[in-house]
Structure formats: structure tokens, C-alpha cells
Design a protein around this motif. Sequence first.
Motif, PDB file in Angstrom:
ATOM      1  N   LEU A  65      11.771   3.347  -5.335  1.00 47.45           N
ATOM      2  CA  LEU A  65      11.323   2.302  -5.471  1.00 47.45           C
ATOM      3  C   LEU A  65      12.310   1.404  -6.133  1.00 47.45           C
TER       4      LEU A  65
ATOM      5  N   GLU B 234      10.305   6.913  -9.046  1.00 45.80           N
ATOM      6  CA  GLU B 234      11.247   6.185  -9.102  1.00 45.80           C
ATOM      7  C   GLU B 234      12.299   5.785  -8.772  1.00 45.80           C
TER       8      GLU B 234
ATOM      9  N   SER C 298       1.472  -1.234   0.369  1.00 51.47           N
ATOM     10  CA  SER C 298      -0.078  -0.063  -0.439  1.00 51.47           C
ATOM     11  C   SER C 298       1.101   1.148  -0.083  1.00 51.47           C
TER      12      SER C 298
ATOM     13  N   ASP D 216       6.979  -0.532 -13.879  1.00 61.29           N
ATOM     14  CA  ASP D 216       6.946   0.767 -12.427  1.00 61.29           C
ATOM     15  C   ASP D 216       6.315  -0.173 -11.186  1.00 61.29           C
ATOM     16  N   ARG D 217       7.079  -1.628 -11.327  1.00 61.56           N
ATOM     17  CA  ARG D 217       6.947  -2.388 -10.297  1.00 61.56           C
ATOM     18  C   ARG D 217       8.226  -2.527  -9.664  1.00 61.56           C
TER      19      ARG D 217
ATOM     20  N   PRO E 187       2.655   3.041  -3.794  1.00 52.07           N
ATOM     21  CA  PRO E 187       3.042   3.327  -4.817  1.00 52.07           C
ATOM     22  C   PRO E 187       3.300   4.615  -4.517  1.00 52.07           C
ATOM     23  N   LYS E 188       3.575   5.500  -2.965  1.00 52.84           N
ATOM     24  CA  LYS E 188       3.881   6.441  -2.959  1.00 52.84           C
ATOM     25  C   LYS E 188       5.559   6.963  -2.604  1.00 52.84           C
TER      26      LYS E 188
END
Length: 510
Positions: A348, A345, A338, A483-484, A341-342
Motif C-alpha cells: 500500500l 501494508e 476495489s 489503512d488508507r 484492500p488486497k
Amino acid sequence: MSEKISFIGAGIATSYTLIPLIEKLVMATKKVELFIIDKSDSFYSGVPYGKRSGETVLLINDLKNFIPLDDHRTRLKNWLDKNLDELLQTFVLKGGELSKAWILENKEDIYNGKWDDLYIPRFFFGRYIKQQVGNQIEKARKSAHITITEIKKEAINIDSTENGFTIKFTDNSALKSDKVVISTGSLPNKKLFDSSKKIAPTLKYINNLYLPSIDTNINNIVDILTSRNKKKLVTNILVLGANASGLEAIYRIFDQQPFKDSQNSFTCLSTHGTMPDGKINHNKLTEFNTINLNKLKNLEIITADQIAEAVNKDLDLAESLKLGAASTVGIISKGIGSLLPKLNEEQLIKFACNHGNQIGRRQRCAGIHYLSVVDHLVEEAKIEQVKGQFENLELQDDSFKLNYFSPEINVFKSLENFHIVINCLGSINLESEYIPELFKNLFDKNFASINDSKIGLKIDNHLQASKNIYVAGPMLAGNLIEDRALWHLEHCGRIIWSSEILANKIFNNI
């Protein structure tokens, strides 16, 4: 003129790339030559699900978590129902008492097709995927524009040419290719002991449980146990690492009669000094909440470090409540999911490279079939779990001596009198001096570079390490794909997902 595409490595990632790629190619009119290269004969099943892992070990996860993608799992379950009798016959023939017990305990679910919660034998999946790839290859060979060639050789170098690449092999032969897919699987095991040293015939050091195969190594262990039992010598077995392969080693050896015939025992060294968890405590779980992760949900901007810190605090809280990973992995993973996504790039990628695997090591789970064997050994006082970090292994006259660091008391300690040692401490990283020659050459020629995870290659949006050199499977760790964030690609669900994306990328670039 046809386009040549070479896959270096023929494991699960290659299999799940070939299936959709061939499907697309059959429907197209482009002429393509596919070359599938592997140094072993485990084409399309890979090490975990092929001959080298044997036909008696079970999945570390239940089927619904092993393949979380419903459509892929449904096809596998239908295949299992259709081929059930043959599969079970092989499982019983190759296995021992534990194999028979697994069938008896799960008989109702097996014959009613209720596979989702079962920890199935790994070779079931190996046979399935090999057959699926075989069906696609047969379809391709019937076409007029696709050829497929399997090459059992070890690739050690890649040179660039005017229009593509030349792949070079250990036997000095070579292959020209327009595109190359690096799909070599996991890196080799860490080297903990000089295997060239001459040791007594009553001793055994195994650096890789699956080389040349798990059955070969188990048979060697059985021979040593049998010989020592006849001489009334107790055998102490040291397993270095409490991961999946460590559990498999214990499981397989426990199932051998010569181990049961004497007061033989196990010692297991691991960072946390505990085995993976397998039991959900539903009562205590009601007392647990991810209070630290929850605090981050209200912040608009957060960092990878903040998520990692919150996770570790929540896991510390779980441990204070005596809650293991099997109870908390779901709620922790949901909390992380959850918040990711905040992240932008950069953050992440930082989470994927620096934090994901560290958190994963605190959330190790395993099936009750493995852990029940450990529980049995505990009851019989035949296993000791040691918390520490491996330092080295010394060869003495008639045994091995383990030297390790104990973080709890900040000193080096030793344990002696081991007769069989099995290295399950995991793989080297890409900065090791022992990386395969292929990777050394890729880095020297700037065809690929290491990302910050140290276990994966940097890729672009097309899953390329450099132009027309693609990456598949575990070497994708520490990257973003659509984006994962991916920090671990030993998981079959992630391999299937990323391989299907790769198939599309390759097809669109032909």
C-alpha cells in the motif's frame, strides 16, 4: 499550567483541524494555548482560496467532487444560499466577461441551490471556511481555558527543549511550544529562470502565478500587453505546464481586453502535450472496460506494481478508443479502489509513494469553463500545445528562448520569440536543494524524514513525524492513515478527512 500547541501554516488543513479540535477543547476543561503561525496574511483560506488566488477563478472540479463528504458539502451549500447576493456581487465586480457569462449560464441552478454540479468561484469556499474558523475562535475566546494567538511570521527552525520545542522566526524572535503541527502546504515552485537577471520592460517572467498574488501578476501582464499593443508588437505567451495553474493563467489572461486587442497567442509546454479532459463521451464509454484491472480481481495476492501496470494498460486502451480522462476516471478509480484492500501494508505504501501520482497525471480533468477558453483559442489559432520536457529558458535581447526535450523523436528542440513566460510546472520535491529552511532544519535534527514519494514526510500511527511534531495537509502524501493509502493531499476532501483524524490525535494527547 496550560499546554501550548503551535500550527506552522494557516491554510485549509489547519482550518479543518482547528474546527473539530476547538469544539472538543471548549467542552473539556484542559487549559490550552493555540498559536497559529503563517508568513502571509492568508489565514484559514490558504493560497488556493484566499487573496493570492484572486476572486475570479473557478474550482477545477465541480462541487460534489471538490467536497465529496456529504455533511460538509451540505453545510457549505446552505452557507452559499444564505450569502449568495454578496458573493455574486463581488464576483462580478472583480471579474470580466467570463465571470458574467458564468452567472448567466448557471443562473437557474445558482438561484435554486443546485450547487453540486457547478464549478464555483474558489473564493466562495475561502470565505466560507474563514468564517467557520472565525466562529470557532470566537467560541474559544469566550471560554475560560483556551487562548488563541495569530502570528504573522515565517518559521525557519525548531529546537528541542527539556519539555518541548522552541520555534524560531526570520526576525530572530522565538516561541516555546509543547506540540508543533507542520501544516505548511505545498512546496515552492521549481526555479526555472534566474529572476534576478535584468530583462527588458517589455518582457516578463513569472515563477509563481500566486506570488505576490494572481491579481498583481495579471495586472503586470496587462501592462505589458497594453504597452506592446500600442507599439503594434505581437505578444507571445509561454505557459510551462498544463495543470490547474496553467489553465488558470490562460483563463485569466484571455479575459483581459488587451489580450483580445491584438493577435497575441499562447504556447503551452507539457509532458503529454495536451490539456486536461473535461467532456465525457458516453457512447464510446460503452465500448470500454478495465480488462486488465478486472483480471487482478480473481487473484488472492497482488502487488502495487501489478495494479499500476494494469491501470496503464487500460489507459492505453482508452486512448486507442479516443476516450479521455473525464470519461474513464470514474471506472479506473473504482477499479483501483476495489484492488487496494488486497495489498499488504508494505505494498500500500509502495502504491502511495511510487504509483498513485503517476497514474493521476494520466487522469487529469478540468471544468468545461476552462477548456472552452482553450477551444476558443484553438479556433482562432491562438494557442499551440507542445509535448516535451522543459530543459531551460534563455534570455535574448528582446525575447525568451525555450529549450526542451522531445521524447517522441528523442532530440532536444527550441522555440523562440516569447515575451511573457509563466512557470506552472509544479513544485520541487523534498530532496531539492531549494527546500525551505524549516525543512532543512527538521531533517538535520532528525525531527522528520522524507518518505519514498519525495513529496511527503514519514509519519507514525498518530500522524507524528517524531514525538509531538504532527503533520497535516500535503506533507502527508505517501503515507497510510487508518489503512488508507494517500498519494495526493491537494484534494480538499482528503484534507478534511485527514485533518479531522489529526484533531482527534492531538486532543487525545493533551
